[in-house]
Design a protein around this motif. Sequence first.
Motif, PDB file in Angstrom:
ATOM      1  N   ALA A   6      43.196  47.135  39.349  1.00 45.14           N
ATOM      2  CA  ALA A   6      43.296  45.986  38.446  1.00 45.14           C
ATOM      3  C   ALA A   6      43.394  46.494  37.020  1.00 45.14           C
ATOM      4  O   ALA A   6      43.143  47.675  36.739  1.00 45.14           O
ATOM      5  CB  ALA A   6      42.080  45.075  38.605  1.00 45.14           C
ATOM      6  N   ASP A   7      43.754  45.601  36.108  1.00 50.27           N
ATOM      7  CA  ASP A   7      43.739  45.970  34.687  1.00 50.27           C
ATOM      8  C   ASP A   7      42.307  46.232  34.231  1.00 50.27           C
ATOM      9  O   ASP A   7      42.043  47.216  33.542  1.00 50.27           O
ATOM     10  CB  ASP A   7      44.360  44.847  33.854  1.00 50.27           C
ATOM     11  CG  ASP A   7      45.828  44.641  34.169  1.00 50.27           C
ATOM     12  OD1 ASP A   7      46.563  45.639  34.246  1.00 50.27           O
ATOM     13  OD2 ASP A   7      46.232  43.481  34.356  1.00 50.27           O
ATOM     14  N   PHE A   8      41.393  45.345  34.641  1.00 50.39           N
ATOM     15  CA  PHE A   8      39.996  45.462  34.254  1.00 50.39           C
ATOM     16  C   PHE A   8      39.169  45.688  35.521  1.00 50.39           C
ATOM     17  O   PHE A   8      39.130  44.819  36.403  1.00 50.39           O
ATOM     18  CB  PHE A   8      39.489  44.192  33.561  1.00 50.39           C
ATOM     19  CG  PHE A   8      40.166  43.893  32.246  1.00 50.39           C
ATOM     20  CD1 PHE A   8      39.580  44.269  31.040  1.00 50.39           C
ATOM     21  CD2 PHE A   8      41.381  43.211  32.212  1.00 50.39           C
ATOM     22  CE1 PHE A   8      40.195  43.977  29.836  1.00 50.39           C
ATOM     23  CE2 PHE A   8      42.003  42.923  31.008  1.00 50.39           C
ATOM     24  CZ  PHE A   8      41.406  43.313  29.818  1.00 50.39           C
ATOM     25  N   LEU A   9      38.530  46.847  35.615  1.00 55.11           N
ATOM     26  CA  LEU A   9      37.594  47.107  36.697  1.00 55.11           C
ATOM     27  C   LEU A   9      36.190  46.860  36.162  1.00 55.11           C
ATOM     28  O   LEU A   9      35.740  47.562  35.246  1.00 55.11           O
ATOM     29  CB  LEU A   9      37.726  48.540  37.203  1.00 55.11           C
ATOM     30  CG  LEU A   9      36.663  48.996  38.215  1.00 55.11           C
ATOM     31  CD1 LEU A   9      36.694  48.138  39.475  1.00 55.11           C
ATOM     32  CD2 LEU A   9      36.850  50.476  38.550  1.00 55.11           C
ATOM     33  N   VAL A  10      35.500  45.871  36.703  1.00 55.62           N
ATOM     34  CA  VAL A  10      34.147  45.525  36.280  1.00 55.62           C
ATOM     35  C   VAL A  10      33.196  45.907  37.404  1.00 55.62           C
ATOM     36  O   VAL A  10      33.384  45.496  38.554  1.00 55.62           O
ATOM     37  CB  VAL A  10      34.021  44.017  35.973  1.00 55.62           C
ATOM     38  CG1 VAL A  10      32.591  43.670  35.565  1.00 55.62           C
ATOM     39  CG2 VAL A  10      35.003  43.616  34.873  1.00 55.62           C
TER      40      VAL A  10
END
Length: 517
Positions: A6-10
Motif C-alpha cells: 500500500a502507499d501507507f503501511l500502518v
Amino acid sequence: MPSGEADFLVIGSGIAGLFAAYKAKEYGSVLVVTKDRAEDSNTGEAQGGIAAAIDDEDSPYLHLEDTLESGAGLCDPRAVEILVTEGPARVMELVDMGARFDRKGSEWALGQEGAHRKRRILHAGDTTGGEIARTLLRECRRDSRITLREGCFLVDLLREPRTGRCLGALVMDSLSGEFSVCRGRVVIVATGGAGQLYRNTTNPAVATGDGMAAAYRAGAALVDLEFVQFHPTALALPGVPRFLISEAVRGEGAYLRNVRGERFMPGYHEMAELAPRDVVSRAIVTEMRKTGADHVYLDFSHLDPEKVRRRFPNIWHTCCQYGLDPGEGRIPVAPAAHYIMGGIATGRNGETSIPGLYACGEVSCSGVHGANRLASNSLLEGLVFGARAVEHARRFIEKNPGEPKMPDLAIGERTPDWSVPWEEVTGRVRSLMWEKVGIIRTGEGIAAALAELEELRRQYPERPASRRGVEGENLMTLAWLTARAALMRKESRGGHFRDDFPLRDDRCWLRHIVFQR
C-alpha cells in the motif's frame, strides 16, 4: 513469500494507528496490520477519557501549563502547544464520526483528573477508549481504501540498503507462524507501549514493545525510556489481573486511605488525591511499607453510591465480578505499570531518524509528555500526531516518487527457538523490572538488574523464529535499555525516582538520554 502492499503501511490498531489510517485514505491506499484482533489495544482499555480544552472556563494555554508542569522540565513546549491547540478540533472529528461522549443536558459532562486544574476530560462512562476504538474501527472497516489485516505480528522493519529508507515490515502470522512482507511507500508505526515489561501492569498482553524494539534494531533513535508511569490505583486482589481503577474516581471526590483507615495524600502534596501520578504512586508505596500491607483503599463511601455506579459502570461491574461489594465504597488498590513516556524519538510531525518511517501514539516520544504524562493526554496525542504524521508522510511520498528497491531477506537465518522456555524468560524479566527498576529505584538495584538482563541476552538466541521468541527478545532489549537509562540518570524526575538521588537536578540532568544502534 506472500505480501501486502500500500502507499501507507500502518502498524497498530489503537487510536493513533486507526486515526492515521482514516486520514491517510484521502491520499492513497492504506494497509493496517495489527498483532491480534483489531480491538486488542491499550486504547480499548482506556477508562478515564480524553483531555481537551473545550469548556468556556478553560483554555489551551491552561492545558499547556498543566502539561508542562507534569512533564517536570522535559517536555518540548512547541509540541505541547501543538497538542493543546490542535486537540479540540481532532476530538470534534471523533464526535462528527459518531463517538458518543457523556453530556449533561446540552453541555459536555467534563471530568477532572490528577494535575488538571480544570474539568476538561471528555468521557463515555468509564469505557471511553472502547467507544473511540469502536468508532474508528467502524469508519476504517467501511472504507474500501483501507485494508485491515488482523493477526499480523511485526517482526522487523525493512530498509533500502543504499538510502536507508524504510520500505515495509517483515511480519508473522500470529496463528500459523508464517512470515510475509508488507510494503509501504511510507511506514507509520503505532504499535503502542511496553507495559508488559513489568510483572504488575494495567496493559493488555499485546503490549510487548514490538514497535520500539523493531525500530531500535532498524537503527532508529529511542529516547527517555527511564520514564515509566505507574498508575496509582489498580485493583489489588490476590490472583486477579491489575484492572485499572480510573483516576476519574478520585476526580469525582474519592479519597485514598491506608489499611488503618487514615487518609494520607494531603500530607504528601497540596493537590492531595489529584497530585501528579508519580507523587501518588510513591505515596501509596510508602504507606504500604509503613503498614506492612500490599494495598491501600480507594474510599468513596462518602459519595452517593448510585451516582458512582452510573458514572463508572464498568469498574462497578468488574469489582462485583471479583467478589467485591462496591456499594461499601472501598476498593483495595496498589500501583501498576501503566504508560511508557519514552519511545521512538520523533519530530513534531511524527518523523523519525529513518527516512520514510513515522511513529505516533505510545510507541513514540513526541515531546509532549516529558518525564511524566498528564492524565488523559495520551489519547489526544494519538489523534493529533497521527494526523500530523500522515500530512508529513504525504509530502515525503510526493518528494520521493518511484518504487524503491526492497532488500533481500534472509528468513532462513532466524534461529529455531521452540524449545526455549520463553514464558520463564519473560517472567524473570518482568520480575526484575518490577523489583529493581520500578516505582522506587536505587543504583545498586538497577545495576543488579542490568547485570542479570545482560546475562539473559547472552544466554538466549538472537533473531528467534517464533512469536513468543520475538516478544521475549523485544522485552529483554527494552528492559536492558530502560535499566541502562535509569542507572545513568542520577536524579529523580517525574516517573523516574532514585532513592539514592531523591532530588531533581536541573543543572546536570535537564536533558534526554538517547539510544541508537
